[in-house]
Design an enzyme around this catalytic site. Structure first.
Site, short mmCIF file in Angstrom:
data_model
loop_
_atom_site.label_atom_id
_atom_site.label_comp_id
_atom_site.label_asym_id
_atom_site.label_seq_id
_atom_site.Cartn_x
_atom_site.Cartn_y
_atom_site.Cartn_z
CD GLU A 182 -3.02 -1.06 2.24
OE1 GLU A 182 -4.16 -1.52 2.04
OE2 GLU A 182 -2.69 -0.57 3.35
CD GLU A 376 -4.15 -5.73 2.46
OE1 GLU A 376 -4.98 -5.04 3.11
OE2 GLU A 376 -2.92 -5.60 2.57
#
Length: 477
Positions: A182, A376
């Site tokens: 991320e 995710e």
């Protein structure tokens, strides 16, 4: 449902070492960032607050990442459960401080390397492909305290040494790699992504974008090393993606949403995929007095180290307007925006938007024409164990069904989607809140926020549902 997933689609689940393994000081491991983050709501207050000192106060706080859910000792049991569901791939991260306890040593910790050898061997025994995140919010604590985290360019060399060891050690065991987890979230949460607490609110953006530049260079070096040491490997970037909607049709809000979404969703992706800083970021740097210090050759390195595929997390969309009141900002809006009146939210205030995942997939594929993987996605919720031991998490099944159906629609749209790993396939410690009670898993772990529990595993209703989805290759939704 009439839609087809590719025959070789990679179904599986995702975790991170710091939230899963425990054994924080076993096997020669050193402390990392996650080890000094307290459990509970106190953690959220630290994510953007300047001046966090990275010291533990065990009288005031608990530190659940130290024990997590004990995958370090129970990995065989857990992998057997993943295999029972039919996983084709398991996303996990390697704890940098398990390989280099301080981060700046010359030689790695053999005991740490041997642990991941055992994990990868166990995965392959069950026919599960490992997907390894190299850096997942786990900067070694020594590198934070001694060097200031990724603000310091010296971390590039330390990271290069670390990944060189990984690639040489696991070149016959790991094909799929991700660099930084991320990465685009770093400007919102520099503590997580960049391993530092901003000097002040005034310096946060300058320090964050400088740290990001260092990670861009490190990522590009990592990609080149992977291609040299493991020629058949596939190495990707990892973004947090939130399609950004305008609150209404007011052109000012539309333009504001465009600028916010482009900077959050595409800046890091452009650097990773296209190998260059996008033109739109120059105005933002100028208006915010951000000046990136680069060394000669940095831009060439970035250009030569572009990724093979794009992976991303998707939890929520983002709704924006230029002028917003405090009442319009939702409690769960971790990455900004205002409450969307058309969406329901989870127990933690995260808005639920399955169609947003289809939007995300189309936006990414339209921009980059590169294979995509969702690494995710999931629902954090309170789970109740019934008297007979069952856990009827129909709310999780409904959430996942909607998102997987959106994936199927995106594939029908022409998107090249190669895999899906549901987040927290086994209950673990929440990154944002440091809680056990925020559960994502198909597998229940008997561990609780007050520290009680046996760590015993049990199958939730969603376990059997996801098993059926995998076995039918997405046809049985």
């Amino acid at each position: 449902m009439g839609k087809q997933f590719p025959d070789n689609f990679l179904w599986g689940g995702a975790t991170a070492a710091n939230q899963l393994e425990g054994a924080s000081l076993e096997g020669g491991k050193g402390l990392n960032l996650a080890d000094v983050l307290p459990g509970g709501k106190a953690r959220l207050k630290l994510l953007n607050k300047p001046g966090f000192d990275f010291e533990m106060d065990t009288e005031k706080y608990t530190y659940p990442n130290h024990e997590a859910v004990d995958f370090y000792h129970r990995y065989k049991e857990d992998i057997a459960l993943f295999a029972e569901m039919g996983f084709k791939v398991f996303r996990l991260s390697i704890a940098w401080s398990r390989i280099f306890p301080k981060g700046d040593e010359q030689e790695p910790n053999e005991e740490g390397l041997a642990f991941y050898d055992r994990v990868f061997d166990e995965l392959h025994k069950h026919g599960i492909e490992p997907l390894v995140t190299i850096a997942h919010y786990e900067t070694p604590l020594h590198l934070i305290k001694e060097y200031g985290g990724w603000k310091n360019r010296k971390l590039i060399a330390f990271f290069e040494r670390y990944v060189t060891v990984l690639f040489n050690r696991y070149k016959d065991k790991v094909k799929y790699w991700l660099t930084f987890n991320e990465i685009n979230g770093a400007t919102h949460f520099p503590l997580f992504g960049l391993g530092f607490s901003a000097t002040s609110e005034e310096t946060r953006l300058q320090e964050s974008f400088q740290g990001l530049h260092h990670q861009f260079v490190a990522s590009a070096i990592t990609v080149k090393l992977a291609h040299e040491i493991i020629p058949e490997s596939q190495i990707g970037c990892m973004l947090i993606y939130a399609p950004t909607y305008s609150y209404d049709s007011n052109p000012e809000n539309v333009m504001y949403a465009l600028e916010e979404g482009r900077r959050f969703n595409f800046f890091c992706g452009d650097v990773h995929v296209r190998g260059e800083y996008p033109a739109f970021i120059n105005r933002y740097f100028k208006e915010n007095d951000i000046q990136i210090e680069m060394e000669e050759g940095d831009l060439e390195t970035i250009k030569e180290g572009t990724v093979d595929f794009i992976s991303f997390s998707y939890y929520m969309s983002r709704t924006e307007k230029k002028e917003k009141s405090a009442e319009e900002i939702g409690e769960g809006n971790l990455i900004g925006g205002v409450k969307n009146p058309f969406l329901k939210a989870s127990d933690w205030g995260w808005e639920i938007d399955p169609i947003g995942l289809r939007v995300a997939l189309n936006e990414l594929y339209d921009r980059y024409q590169m294979p995509l993987m969702i690494v995710e996605n999931g629902l954090g919720a309170y789970d109740k164990v019934e008297k007979d031991g069952s856990i009827n998490d129909d709310y999780r099944i409904d959430y996942l069904r909607g998102h997987i159906q959106a994936m199927a629609e995106a594939i029908e749209d022409g998107v090249d989607l190669i895999g899906y790993t549901s987040w927290g396939c086994i209950d673990l410690v929440s990154a944002s809140s440091g809680q056990y009670s925020k559960r994502y898993g198909f597998i229940y772990v008997d561990k609780h926020d007050d520290g009680s529990g046996t760590m015993e595993r049990s199958r939730k209703k969603s376990f059997f549902w996801y098993k059926d989805v995998i076995n039918s290759n997405g046809k049985n939704l």
